[in-house]
Design a protein around this motif. Structure first.
Motif, PDB file in Angstrom:
ATOM      1  N   PRO A 180      83.314  41.150  33.574  1.00  0.00           N
ATOM      2  CA  PRO A 180      83.519  40.546  34.484  1.00  0.00           C
ATOM      3  C   PRO A 180      82.530  41.164  35.653  1.00  0.00           C
ATOM      4  O   PRO A 180      82.147  42.412  35.770  1.00  0.00           O
ATOM      5  CB  PRO A 180      84.868  40.807  35.206  1.00  0.00           C
ATOM      6  N   GLY A 181      81.734  40.358  36.486  1.00  0.00           N
ATOM      7  CA  GLY A 181      80.883  40.815  37.343  1.00  0.00           C
ATOM      8  C   GLY A 181      79.399  41.119  36.984  1.00  0.00           C
ATOM      9  O   GLY A 181      78.619  41.053  37.541  1.00  0.00           O
ATOM     10  N   GLY A 182      79.339  40.715  35.590  1.00  0.00           N
ATOM     11  CA  GLY A 182      77.772  40.670  34.695  1.00  0.00           C
ATOM     12  C   GLY A 182      77.555  39.305  34.447  1.00  0.00           C
ATOM     13  O   GLY A 182      77.585  38.304  34.981  1.00  0.00           O
ATOM     14  N   TYR A 183      77.091  39.352  33.082  1.00  0.00           N
ATOM     15  CA  TYR A 183      76.618  38.114  32.633  1.00  0.00           C
ATOM     16  C   TYR A 183      77.350  38.233  30.831  1.00  0.00           C
ATOM     17  O   TYR A 183      77.697  39.088  30.690  1.00  0.00           O
ATOM     18  CB  TYR A 183      75.092  37.858  32.599  1.00  0.00           C
ATOM     19  N   TRP A 184      77.120  36.829  30.558  1.00  0.00           N
ATOM     20  CA  TRP A 184      77.654  36.777  29.282  1.00  0.00           C
ATOM     21  C   TRP A 184      76.679  36.222  28.348  1.00  0.00           C
ATOM     22  O   TRP A 184      76.125  35.135  28.438  1.00  0.00           O
ATOM     23  CB  TRP A 184      78.859  35.550  29.383  1.00  0.00           C
ATOM     24  N   VAL A 185      76.786  36.669  26.859  1.00  0.00           N
ATOM     25  CA  VAL A 185      75.975  36.301  25.948  1.00  0.00           C
ATOM     26  C   VAL A 185      76.593  36.353  24.559  1.00  0.00           C
ATOM     27  O   VAL A 185      77.899  36.826  24.576  1.00  0.00           O
ATOM     28  CB  VAL A 185      74.649  37.163  25.651  1.00  0.00           C
ATOM     29  N   ALA A 186      76.323  35.703  23.516  1.00  0.00           N
ATOM     30  CA  ALA A 186      76.991  35.647  22.188  1.00  0.00           C
ATOM     31  C   ALA A 186      76.747  37.126  21.579  1.00  0.00           C
ATOM     32  O   ALA A 186      75.548  37.384  21.491  1.00  0.00           O
ATOM     33  CB  ALA A 186      76.585  34.615  21.198  1.00  0.00           C
ATOM     34  N   ALA A 187      77.778  37.921  21.624  1.00  0.00           N
ATOM     35  CA  ALA A 187      77.395  39.405  20.827  1.00  0.00           C
ATOM     36  C   ALA A 187      78.491  39.867  19.989  1.00  0.00           C
ATOM     37  O   ALA A 187      78.701  39.065  18.888  1.00  0.00           O
ATOM     38  CB  ALA A 187      77.204  40.379  21.910  1.00  0.00           C
ATOM     39  N   THR A 188      79.403  40.693  20.293  1.00  0.00           N
ATOM     40  CA  THR A 188      80.565  40.773  19.358  1.00  0.00           C
ATOM     41  C   THR A 188      81.846  40.567  20.064  1.00  0.00           C
ATOM     42  O   THR A 188      82.950  40.726  19.506  1.00  0.00           O
ATOM     43  CB  THR A 188      80.487  42.538  19.164  1.00  0.00           C
ATOM     44  N   ASN A 189      81.724  40.330  21.288  1.00  0.00           N
ATOM     45  CA  ASN A 189      83.043  39.780  22.008  1.00  0.00           C
ATOM     46  C   ASN A 189      83.442  37.997  21.785  1.00  0.00           C
ATOM     47  O   ASN A 189      82.459  37.513  22.670  1.00  0.00           O
ATOM     48  CB  ASN A 189      83.158  40.421  23.410  1.00  0.00           C
ATOM     49  N   PRO A 190      84.181  37.642  21.164  1.00  0.00           N
ATOM     50  CA  PRO A 190      84.548  36.373  21.240  1.00  0.00           C
ATOM     51  C   PRO A 190      84.718  35.811  22.560  1.00  0.00           C
ATOM     52  O   PRO A 190      84.735  34.381  22.556  1.00  0.00           O
ATOM     53  CB  PRO A 190      85.709  36.215  20.026  1.00  0.00           C
ATOM     54  N   ALA A 191      85.269  36.614  23.387  1.00  0.00           N
ATOM     55  CA  ALA A 191      85.804  35.993  24.638  1.00  0.00           C
ATOM     56  C   ALA A 191      84.528  35.513  25.631  1.00  0.00           C
ATOM     57  O   ALA A 191      84.740  34.782  26.243  1.00  0.00           O
ATOM     58  CB  ALA A 191      86.459  36.826  25.449  1.00  0.00           C
ATOM     59  N   ALA A 192      83.274  35.743  24.957  1.00  0.00           N
ATOM     60  CA  ALA A 192      82.085  35.264  25.970  1.00  0.00           C
ATOM     61  C   ALA A 192      82.184  33.860  25.709  1.00  0.00           C
ATOM     62  O   ALA A 192      81.540  33.155  26.611  1.00  0.00           O
ATOM     63  CB  ALA A 192      80.884  35.830  25.109  1.00  0.00           C
TER      64      ALA A 192
ATOM     65  N   ILE B  67      81.440  33.815  16.370  1.00  0.00           N
ATOM     66  CA  ILE B  67      81.335  35.357  16.764  1.00  0.00           C
ATOM     67  C   ILE B  67      82.008  36.084  15.843  1.00  0.00           C
ATOM     68  O   ILE B  67      81.616  37.350  15.472  1.00  0.00           O
ATOM     69  CB  ILE B  67      81.561  35.744  18.137  1.00  0.00           C
ATOM     70  N   SER B  68      83.352  35.776  15.589  1.00  0.00           N
ATOM     71  CA  SER B  68      84.453  36.568  15.088  1.00  0.00           C
ATOM     72  C   SER B  68      83.972  36.708  13.367  1.00  0.00           C
ATOM     73  O   SER B  68      84.179  37.893  12.898  1.00  0.00           O
ATOM     74  CB  SER B  68      85.896  36.013  15.016  1.00  0.00           C
ATOM     75  N   GLU B  69      83.460  35.680  12.893  1.00  0.00           N
ATOM     76  CA  GLU B  69      82.972  35.696  11.665  1.00  0.00           C
ATOM     77  C   GLU B  69      81.982  36.578  11.347  1.00  0.00           C
ATOM     78  O   GLU B  69      81.784  37.305  10.377  1.00  0.00           O
ATOM     79  CB  GLU B  69      82.775  34.012  11.008  1.00  0.00           C
ATOM     80  N   VAL B  70      81.047  36.535  12.445  1.00  0.00           N
ATOM     81  CA  VAL B  70      79.588  37.427  12.159  1.00  0.00           C
ATOM     82  C   VAL B  70      80.125  38.943  12.091  1.00  0.00           C
ATOM     83  O   VAL B  70      79.552  39.806  11.797  1.00  0.00           O
ATOM     84  CB  VAL B  70      78.497  37.008  13.260  1.00  0.00           C
ATOM     85  N   ASN B  71      81.146  39.107  13.073  1.00  0.00           N
ATOM     86  CA  ASN B  71      81.523  40.546  13.279  1.00  0.00           C
ATOM     87  C   ASN B  71      82.065  40.898  12.269  1.00  0.00           C
ATOM     88  O   ASN B  71      81.887  42.118  11.658  1.00  0.00           O
ATOM     89  CB  ASN B  71      82.904  40.651  14.342  1.00  0.00           C
ATOM     90  N   ASP B  72      82.764  40.239  11.108  1.00  0.00           N
ATOM     91  CA  ASP B  72      83.394  40.650  10.017  1.00  0.00           C
ATOM     92  C   ASP B  72      82.341  40.876   8.938  1.00  0.00           C
ATOM     93  O   ASP B  72      82.425  41.725   8.085  1.00  0.00           O
ATOM     94  CB  ASP B  72      84.203  39.490   9.362  1.00  0.00           C
ATOM     95  N   LEU B  73      81.000  40.388   9.080  1.00  0.00           N
ATOM     96  CA  LEU B  73      79.842  40.634   8.214  1.00  0.00           C
ATOM     97  C   LEU B  73      79.388  41.940   8.291  1.00  0.00           C
ATOM     98  O   LEU B  73      79.110  42.627   7.277  1.00  0.00           O
ATOM     99  CB  LEU B  73      78.859  39.380   8.328  1.00  0.00           C
ATOM    100  N   HIS B  74      79.304  42.679   9.679  1.00  0.00           N
ATOM    101  CA  HIS B  74      78.827  43.795   9.700  1.00  0.00           C
ATOM    102  C   HIS B  74      79.798  44.885  10.094  1.00  0.00           C
ATOM    103  O   HIS B  74      79.481  45.890  10.715  1.00  0.00           O
ATOM    104  CB  HIS B  74      77.462  43.750  10.520  1.00  0.00           C
ATOM    105  N   ARG B  75      81.230  44.550  10.063  1.00  0.00           N
ATOM    106  CA  ARG B  75      81.960  45.530  10.677  1.00  0.00           C
ATOM    107  C   ARG B  75      82.104  46.443   9.314  1.00  0.00           C
ATOM    108  O   ARG B  75      82.081  46.147   8.183  1.00  0.00           O
ATOM    109  CB  ARG B  75      83.517  44.809  10.783  1.00  0.00           C
ATOM    110  N   GLY B  76      82.297  47.725   9.672  1.00  0.00           N
ATOM    111  CA  GLY B  76      82.219  48.752   8.838  1.00  0.00           C
ATOM    112  C   GLY B  76      80.824  49.686   8.656  1.00  0.00           C
ATOM    113  O   GLY B  76      80.490  50.743   8.409  1.00  0.00           O
ATOM    114  N   SER B  77      79.803  48.863   8.912  1.00  0.00           N
ATOM    115  CA  SER B  77      78.339  49.309   8.558  1.00  0.00           C
ATOM    116  C   SER B  77      77.658  49.489  10.063  1.00  0.00           C
ATOM    117  O   SER B  77      76.294  50.331   9.761  1.00  0.00           O
ATOM    118  CB  SER B  77      77.651  48.578   7.767  1.00  0.00           C
TER     119      SER B  77
END
Length: 282
Positions: A175-187, A76-86
């Motif tokens: 918290p209290g919701g649900y979790w998926v792979a997106a931009t938050n590595p803590a998921a 997740i962190s690596e993919v964040n770096d790919l589109h960070r800035g754009s």
């Protein structure tokens, strides 16, 4: 492992599922569809996201010293770096994906499931075990019930689905919701993980919800029967049967659903059988 896979597009402009296979691992992702009338903070889109995430995951889990949660966090962190800035990664409207993966590690099979993909394990004498994360079904229940009202494919139905996704985005990865792979590595820390003895595993299936619906949505197969189809006919046949059922109920009257047909991906794994060496002739 011996692995066979199939993936087909449902209603939509692109297949938002992806599957990656290595000699010791399998990764299956199901990108979360974004209704066209809702904003999106990423210029790349969901198909790009699942391809990038899947490629990194299959490489990372090849290192036995890296846990599956650590691999997901890093990917997740690596993919964040790919589109960070754009892309506006701080928004709720970013590409996201469910995850299911397995990794052979010596005599152990590790697994990870995040959100509503399904892992089906045939453990022989211990029976069939299914692992999935249904927290998404526990939130926005009122909007979800409305979005399941047919007929599927109408503007009114599409508006109810958009209303559901709008609420779900606010509850995603908190918290209290649900979790998926997106931009938050803590998921990654919220994923369901575990390990089983590889010798126990007779067969396994990794399924997106578009490929599991004959069991968990339509109720026309049991998990044992689904594995029988995969074993005798293969993943493509399972998806073909799913499409036949969907076509028989095009507006969701018998089986209410968000889409007439969803992207469907199935990966089927069987354990290698050791080659029998004939005894020496005397």
């Amino acid at each position: 492992m011996q692995v066979s896979v199939a993936s087909t597009q449902g209603v939509g402009t692109a297949n938002e599922d992806t599957v990656h296979v290595s000699p010791t691992g399998v990764v299956v992702l199901d990108g979360l569809s974004a209704p066209k009338d809702l904003p999106m903070g990423c210029i790349h889109g969901t198909p790009w996201y699942v391809r990038q995430l899947g490629t990194r995951l299959i490489n990372l889990i090849g290192d036995d010293a890296v846990s599956l949660r650590e691999a997901l966090r890093s990917a997740i962190s690596e993919v964040n770096d790919l589109h960070r800035g754009s892309c506006a990664l701080d928004q709720e409207a970013v590409p996201a994906s469910t995850v299911v993966m397995i990794r052979e590690r010596g005599d152990i099979l590790d697994y990870l499931v995040l959100s509503d993909n399904v892992l089906v394990l045939d453990l022989g004498d211990e029976g069939i075990r299914t692992i999935t994360d249904k927290r998404v079904e526990e939130v926005a229940s009122e909007e979800m019930e409305a979005a399941l009202q047919g007929p599927t494919g109408t503007p009114e139905h599409a508006a109810r689905v958009s209303a559901l996704v709008t609420v779900q985005r606010r509850l995603r990865n908190r918290p209290g919701g649900y979790w998926v792979a997106a931009t938050n590595p803590a998921a990654a820390d919220e994923a369901i993980t575990g390990s089983v003895d590889l010798a126990q595993v007779q067969q396994a299936a990794l399924l997106t919800d578009g490929a599991s619906r004959l069991v968990d949505s339509f109720g026309v197969l049991t998990w044992a029967q689904l594995l029988d189809v995969l074993r005798s006919e293969g993943p493509s046949a399972l998806i073909a049967r799913t499409r036949e059922a969907e076509l028989a109920d095009p507006v969701g009257e018998r089986w209410p659903r968000f889409k007439r047909s969803d992207d469907a991906t199935a990966a089927y794994m069987t354990a290698d059988q050791p080659t029998q060496t004939p005894p020496d002739r005397q």
